[in-house]
Design an enzyme around this catalytic site. Structure first.
Site, mmCIF file in Angstrom:
data_model
loop_
_atom_site.group_PDB
_atom_site.id
_atom_site.type_symbol
_atom_site.label_atom_id
_atom_site.label_comp_id
_atom_site.label_asym_id
_atom_site.label_seq_id
_atom_site.Cartn_x
_atom_site.Cartn_y
_atom_site.Cartn_z
ATOM 1 C CB SER A 244 -0.893 -0.012 1.237
ATOM 2 O OG SER A 244 -0.080 -0.097 2.383
ATOM 3 C CB THR A 245 0.246 4.674 -1.253
ATOM 4 O OG1 THR A 245 -0.016 4.181 -2.574
ATOM 5 C CG2 THR A 245 0.970 5.997 -1.349
ATOM 6 N N GLY A 248 4.593 2.123 1.552
ATOM 7 C CA GLY A 248 5.626 2.533 0.596
ATOM 8 C C GLY A 248 6.424 3.725 1.109
ATOM 9 C CD GLU A 266 5.565 -1.866 -9.466
ATOM 10 O OE1 GLU A 266 4.476 -1.335 -9.764
ATOM 11 O OE2 GLU A 266 6.584 -1.722 -10.149
ATOM 12 C CD GLU A 400 -5.248 0.149 -3.332
ATOM 13 O OE1 GLU A 400 -4.493 0.384 -2.386
ATOM 14 O OE2 GLU A 400 -4.904 -0.446 -4.367
#
Ligand code: NAD
Length: 497
Positions: A244-245, A248, A266, A400
């Site tokens: 997940s961002t 990240g 990613e 998301e």
């Protein structure tokens, strides 16, 4: 002959598998001896307890990877040798297709038909692709003056770590491990705690195919322990993760706070899928869009969760979405006819349900689905949801969900559609449906995303790069471009007298 639901049930009862990590070629418990319980989202059945490793275990794996790297048992072999082993691994995975697919389905709940025909096949193909590629790539001689020869060569990074999620556990791992191994690196893999079993199996199969001990290790455990440790490790040369961002961002910090290791991300998505009235077959566009949104229970980073539709065709599109949603009634993942399985766990299910309730409160209309079902099984099942009256400022259009929730946003024209598509911090995938060539080019040029599909969705091939713009990531997986991540370029300048 293809297996029936009963065959898969029997196989699931009979299967034996390991929850141990694999370090230096050996199946091991964590140093603490602790384990964590692993439960199937299909029906809550107990799967084997998994080793709860910690930073000390990551140290062991990194040291083993480093020893193997320095000894050259893999890094020093010829590309043709690595190719032979990797293609042997691909064949082993194909031979063991049913067992590996069953592990994936039991662990994370996806339909067995998808695990066999999509996940396992794609994993084997990926090892084949990078194995076959690696002895066909040449280094360079730079066009310098004639009094020198400048060689530009690729070298493996050394020891790299891969941290992966649970939605395509084995495939996301393979997109990293295959190019990293092909390039000659040693790898430490950390699977998601929700789905560790196929990662363990993958390393066992790699050893069986001839990958030397220490070159490919798997360390199981939680993100804040076993994910963090390679991120901060001073002897890890690169860290590559799919997640997940928010996580990240943490990984960027790990790199900055330690040895500035190379990094690849990613991350999440909120993909926009635009259907315009200039596409001749509205129903086909809507059907494909719904299939893509509900595939893999919507647990897809590329899930086209924002369907942006020209107002003139909104009614027809929504009617078709509702028809397709009916085909995705959640069913038993071990039944080959099931198209939607279980969400990964109860926590994730609750999170999805919270998003649906928030969308309702914000003014969206639930046109179908949105209830938890099959609760008597003890599993995690949610009916696919189609929401209309969604505006792009609602939480459901901005965050998301990672579940089977499709939001329809009506717009007046192409320009507005592109503005809405880009009004997101993410930039992973997108699509436009139109028969007008100029419109197709204009929209694809206007969208800030790593993937733009025209008149299709989720068309997939290993030969094309995969990754996101904006906060959807850094770098690309798949294709030969992925090898750039796992190699350093070295210039050797030879003066000629
Ligand atoms: P997640 O971010 O919660 O976890 C992913 C991995 O990171 C797991 O292995 C986890 O243990 C580890 N982790 C979690 N917290 C950590 C920490 N503080 N330090 C180190 N490691 C940590 O994601 P998830 O729920 O497993 O997967 C879903 C996410 O992955 C979604 O956002 C999805 O979009 C993304 N995803 C992206 C792609 C892509 O290619 N862009 C593909 C699949 C999934």
């Amino acid at each position: 002959m293809e297996r029936t639901s009963g065959d898969w049930q029997d196989a699931a009862t009979a299967i034996t598998f390991s929850g141990q990590s694999v370090i230096d070629g050996k199946s091991v418990d964590g140093l603490s001896g602790k384990t964590f319980a692993s439960k199937s989202p299909i029906d809550g059945r107990h799967l084997p307890d998994v080793a709860l490793c910690d930073a000390g275990d990551v140290d062991r794996a990194v040291a083993s990877g480093r020893r193997a790297f320095e000894a050259g048992v893999w890094s020093g072999t010829t590309p043709a040798d690595r190719k032979r082993v990797m293609r042997c691994l691909a064949d082993l995975i194909r031979t063991q297709r049913d067992e590996v697919a069953l592990l994936e389905t039991l662990d994370m709940g996806k339909p067995i038909g998808d695990s066999t025909s999509i996940d396992v096949r794609a994993v084997a193909n990926c090892f084949d692709y990078y194995g076959a590629a690696i002895d066909k790539i040449y280094d360079e001689i730079a066009p310098t003056a004639r009094n020198a020869i400048a060689l530009v060569t690729r070298e493996p990074l050394g020891v790299v770590a891969a941290v992966v999620p649970w939605n395509f556990s084995m495939l996301m791992a393979t997109w990293k491990v295959a190019p990293a191994l092909a390039a000659g690196n040693s790898v430490v893999l950390k699977p998601a705690e929700q789905s560790s079993l196929t990662a363990i199996r993958l390393v066992e199969l790699a050893l069986g195919a001839g990958v030397p001990p220490g070159v490919f290790n798997v360390v199981t455990g939680t993100g804040p322990d076993v994910g963090r440790a390679p991120g901060l490790h001073m002897d890890v040369d690169g860290i590559f993760f799919t997640c997940s961002t928010p996580v990240g961002r943490i990984f960027m910090e790990y790199s900055a706070r330690s040895n500035l290791k190379k990094i690849g991300l990613e991350l999440g998505g909120k993909s926009a899928n635009i259907i315009l009235s200039s596409y001749r077959d509205t129903a086909h566009a809507a059907r494909t869009s719904a299939h893509s949104a509900f595939f893999n229970q919507g647990e897809m980073c590329t899930c086209p969760s924002r369907l942006i539709v020209e107002r003139t065709i909104h009614h027809e599109v929504v009617e078709t979405l509702l028809e397709v949603a009916r085909d995705y009634a959640p069913g038993d993942p071990l039944d080959p006819s099931t198209s939607m399985g279980a969400l990964v766990d109860h926590r994730h299910t609750k999170r999805g349900m919270d998003f649906i309730r928030t969308a309702e409160r914000d003014g969206a209309t639930i046109r179908t689905g949105g209830r938890q079902v099959r609760e008597d099984t003890g599993g995690c099942y949610v009916e696919p949801v189609v929401l209309t009256d969604v505006t792009n400022d609602m939480t459901i259009a901005r965050e998301e969900v990672f579940g089977p929730v499709l939001s329809v946003i009506a717009v007046d024209d192409m320009d507005k559609a592109v503005r809405v598509a880009n009004d997101t911090p993410f930039g992973l995938a997108s699509a436009v449906w139109t028969d007008d060539l100029t419109t197709a080019h204009k929209v694809s040029a206007g969208i800030r995303a790593g993937l733009v599909y025209v008149n299709c969705y989720d068309c997939d091939d290993l030969t094309v790069p995969f990754g996101g713009f904006k906060q959807s990531g850094i770098g690309r997986e798949r294709s030969l471009h992925a090898l750039d991540r796992y190699t350093e370029l070295k210039t050797t300048w030879i003066a000629l007298g």
